[in-house]
Structures are given as structure tokens and as C-alpha cells.
Enzyme design. Sequence first.
Site, mmCIF file in Angstrom:
data_model
loop_
_atom_site.group_PDB
_atom_site.id
_atom_site.type_symbol
_atom_site.label_atom_id
_atom_site.label_comp_id
_atom_site.label_asym_id
_atom_site.label_seq_id
_atom_site.Cartn_x
_atom_site.Cartn_y
_atom_site.Cartn_z
ATOM 1 N N LYS A 15 0.825 -1.212 0.000
ATOM 2 C CA LYS A 15 0.000 0.000 0.000
ATOM 3 C C LYS A 15 0.861 1.265 0.000
ATOM 4 O O LYS A 15 0.620 2.179 -0.792
ATOM 5 C CB LYS A 15 -0.924 0.038 1.242
ATOM 6 C CG LYS A 15 -1.877 -1.132 1.360
ATOM 7 C CD LYS A 15 -2.800 -0.984 2.567
ATOM 8 C CE LYS A 15 -2.122 -1.013 3.918
ATOM 9 N NZ LYS A 15 -1.491 -2.289 4.278
ATOM 10 N N ARG A 89 -9.621 0.837 7.868
ATOM 11 C CA ARG A 89 -9.244 -0.521 8.240
ATOM 12 C C ARG A 89 -10.366 -1.231 8.977
ATOM 13 O O ARG A 89 -10.192 -2.375 9.395
ATOM 14 C CB ARG A 89 -8.008 -0.489 9.144
ATOM 15 C CG ARG A 89 -6.687 -0.597 8.381
ATOM 16 C CD ARG A 89 -5.552 -0.486 9.372
ATOM 17 N NE ARG A 89 -4.352 -1.132 8.938
ATOM 18 C CZ ARG A 89 -3.222 -0.477 8.612
ATOM 19 N NH1 ARG A 89 -3.183 0.826 8.630
ATOM 20 N NH2 ARG A 89 -2.147 -1.154 8.275
ATOM 21 N N ARG A 128 11.682 -5.570 5.554
ATOM 22 C CA ARG A 128 11.269 -4.174 5.329
ATOM 23 C C ARG A 128 12.110 -3.181 6.137
ATOM 24 O O ARG A 128 12.368 -3.377 7.312
ATOM 25 C CB ARG A 128 9.793 -4.021 5.703
ATOM 26 C CG ARG A 128 9.281 -2.612 5.592
ATOM 27 C CD ARG A 128 7.819 -2.566 5.321
ATOM 28 N NE ARG A 128 7.000 -2.785 6.505
ATOM 29 C CZ ARG A 128 5.676 -2.675 6.498
ATOM 30 N NH1 ARG A 128 5.035 -2.379 5.386
ATOM 31 N NH2 ARG A 128 4.987 -2.891 7.589
ATOM 32 N N ARG A 161 10.703 -1.262 11.500
ATOM 33 C CA ARG A 161 9.586 -0.777 12.312
ATOM 34 C C ARG A 161 9.400 -1.671 13.533
ATOM 35 O O ARG A 161 9.572 -2.877 13.428
ATOM 36 C CB ARG A 161 8.302 -0.802 11.471
ATOM 37 C CG ARG A 161 8.190 0.378 10.554
ATOM 38 C CD ARG A 161 7.054 0.255 9.607
ATOM 39 N NE ARG A 161 5.795 -0.194 10.220
ATOM 40 C CZ ARG A 161 4.621 -0.144 9.588
ATOM 41 N NH1 ARG A 161 4.551 0.332 8.354
ATOM 42 N NH2 ARG A 161 3.533 -0.577 10.177
ATOM 43 N N ARG A 172 -1.113 -8.606 13.961
ATOM 44 C CA ARG A 172 -1.582 -7.682 12.920
ATOM 45 C C ARG A 172 -2.372 -8.429 11.850
ATOM 46 O O ARG A 172 -3.375 -7.937 11.343
ATOM 47 C CB ARG A 172 -0.384 -6.952 12.282
ATOM 48 C CG ARG A 172 0.233 -5.945 13.239
ATOM 49 C CD ARG A 172 1.600 -5.505 12.780
ATOM 50 N NE ARG A 172 1.572 -4.641 11.622
ATOM 51 C CZ ARG A 172 2.592 -4.455 10.797
ATOM 52 N NH1 ARG A 172 3.742 -5.097 10.995
ATOM 53 N NH2 ARG A 172 2.498 -3.650 9.785
HETATM 54 P P1 AMP Z 1 0.664 1.151 8.894
HETATM 55 O O1 AMP Z 1 1.839 2.063 8.778
HETATM 56 O O2 AMP Z 1 -0.438 1.498 7.937
HETATM 57 O O3 AMP Z 1 1.039 -0.300 8.843
HETATM 58 O O4 AMP Z 1 0.053 1.392 10.351
HETATM 59 C C1 AMP Z 1 0.822 1.173 11.526
HETATM 60 C C2 AMP Z 1 -0.091 1.039 12.720
HETATM 61 O O5 AMP Z 1 -0.840 2.252 12.926
HETATM 62 C C3 AMP Z 1 -1.160 -0.035 12.597
HETATM 63 O O6 AMP Z 1 -0.681 -1.332 12.913
HETATM 64 C C4 AMP Z 1 -2.197 0.457 13.603
HETATM 65 O O7 AMP Z 1 -1.804 0.223 14.936
HETATM 66 C C5 AMP Z 1 -2.167 1.962 13.364
HETATM 67 N N1 AMP Z 1 -3.096 2.314 12.271
HETATM 68 C C6 AMP Z 1 -2.787 2.772 11.034
HETATM 69 N N2 AMP Z 1 -3.882 2.969 10.293
HETATM 70 C C7 AMP Z 1 -4.929 2.619 11.077
HETATM 71 C C8 AMP Z 1 -6.347 2.574 10.889
HETATM 72 N N3 AMP Z 1 -6.912 2.948 9.729
HETATM 73 N N4 AMP Z 1 -7.106 2.144 11.923
HETATM 74 C C9 AMP Z 1 -6.568 1.787 13.112
HETATM 75 N N5 AMP Z 1 -5.248 1.791 13.349
HETATM 76 C C10 AMP Z 1 -4.430 2.200 12.349
#
Ligand code: AMP
Length: 218
Positions: A15, A89, A128, A161, A172
Site C-alpha cells: 500500500k 481498516r 522491510r 519498524r 496484525r
Molecule cells: P501502517 O503504517 O499502515 O502499517 O500502520 C501502523 C499502525 O498504525 C497499525 O498497525 C495500527 O496500529 C495503526 N493504524 C494505522 N492505520 C490505522 C487505521 N486505519 N485504523 C486503526 N489503526 C491504524
Amino acid sequence: MKSRIVLLGAPGSGKGTQAEMITRHFAISVTSPGTILRRERDLGTPLGLEADETSKQGGLVSDEIIVRLIEDWLNLHGQEGFVFDGFPRTVTQAQRLNEILEKRGAALDLAIWLEVSEETVRDRIASRLQCRRCGFTTSLTSAGFAERPVCPYCDGPLIRRNDDDASVLQTRLEEFKSKTEPLLSFYEKDDALHRIDGNRDRDAVFAEIIALIEDREK
Ligand code: AMP
């Protein structure tokens, strides 16, 4: 007229990479709650620190917080279309997004679902690296970056990360299956959904995305 796009898919489905390619190619503004929250954490704000407690254990941050971030972002930047990377999400977030867009007399154009196998997810997450400053994502194996762990765009440090750890990844993936996968039927109803095979390399995936966006913007 610029498109309004959400990019959906499991962790490691590409993404962030595709969002970055879309914004460069089409000049559509992009945002990601994950990036905003990591920035807040690095700044040490109460929101960032609280969200980090949830994220580093693999959980999702509350719908209320995430929707507020997105609404604030739309008020500042969303006049001309957008790409959301990792939002929505949950079905609640998707419903709230529809309501917010409706209030603005707009609607979502594309919900792009990047389909990946669990094997792809595990391989990508294991290697990553992400720029702590600008969020650029690459991999340990990417030629050229392996010996130079700094971001090619902003010279920020490339790091792992804290939620890419294998045991956190399991949580996750469970969150993804129970809370995010129901979005497939949510967007299927709206005719906005397009599924793309995300197991391929970034350029092959992007070629399909270009075709979808160009078709919409005709
Ligand atoms: P990402 O960088 O998109 O993988 O997001 C990292 C973390 O941020 C996720 O594992 C969640 O803990 C939080 N997060 C990001 N986007 C969302 C979302 N739309 N809803 C809830 N938590 C989110």
C-alpha cells in the site's frame, strides 16, 4: 478532476509503495494514519505515545482517533482528491468516510484491494526498512540501499519498524482478517472495489493501478 482512492490490503501488501507511486505520477495528495501516528510518536505527543502502545502490540488504534486524523487532513489537503494508505481498516471507518465525503458532496472513486499471499507478507515484512523521517519504504535486499542505510529521498535513517517483529505480525494479521477483510463486501456493494494481485513486483502492480485511475479520470 483528481480521484479519491483508498488502498487496502494486509501489512506488506504494498500500500505504501503504491501510494507513493500514485502521488508522484498523478500528483494526488496522499496520507496514511500509520505515518501520521509514527510522526506523533517521534515528536513525543500524548496521541503518538498512546497510539504507539497499541501499534507495537499489533492492535488497531480506535476508530474515533483515526477518523479525526483523516477528517483534519481532508480539511487541510483534501480539496482535490486523495489517496489513503491504510485507511479505512474497519467497516466503521469506511462508513464514517462515506459520511464525511457525502457532507462535501463527494464520493469515493476507487477502493483498490492489494491481494497478497501470507508468504509474500512474511517475506516482505521480514526484510522491510522504513525511513524514520519521510516514511519511504524499501527492503534489506534492495540493491543500492543495503550498504547505505539512509533514505535516498531525504537522507533520514532507514530502520526496522517496531511492529514488524514476527510475533507482532501474527497479531496484525489476525486484526486484518477479523476487522479489515469485511471491507471487501462493504466496497463490493458500492461497485468501488477493484482487486489487484499484489504478489507481483511494484511496476506490474502500478501498471494496473494507472489503468484504473486513467479510466476513472477520463
Ligand atoms: P501502517 O503504517 O499502515 O502499517 O500502520 C501502523 C499502525 O498504525 C497499525 O498497525 C495500527 O496500529 C495503526 N493504524 C494505522 N492505520 C490505522 C487505521 N486505519 N485504523 C486503526 N489503526 C491504524
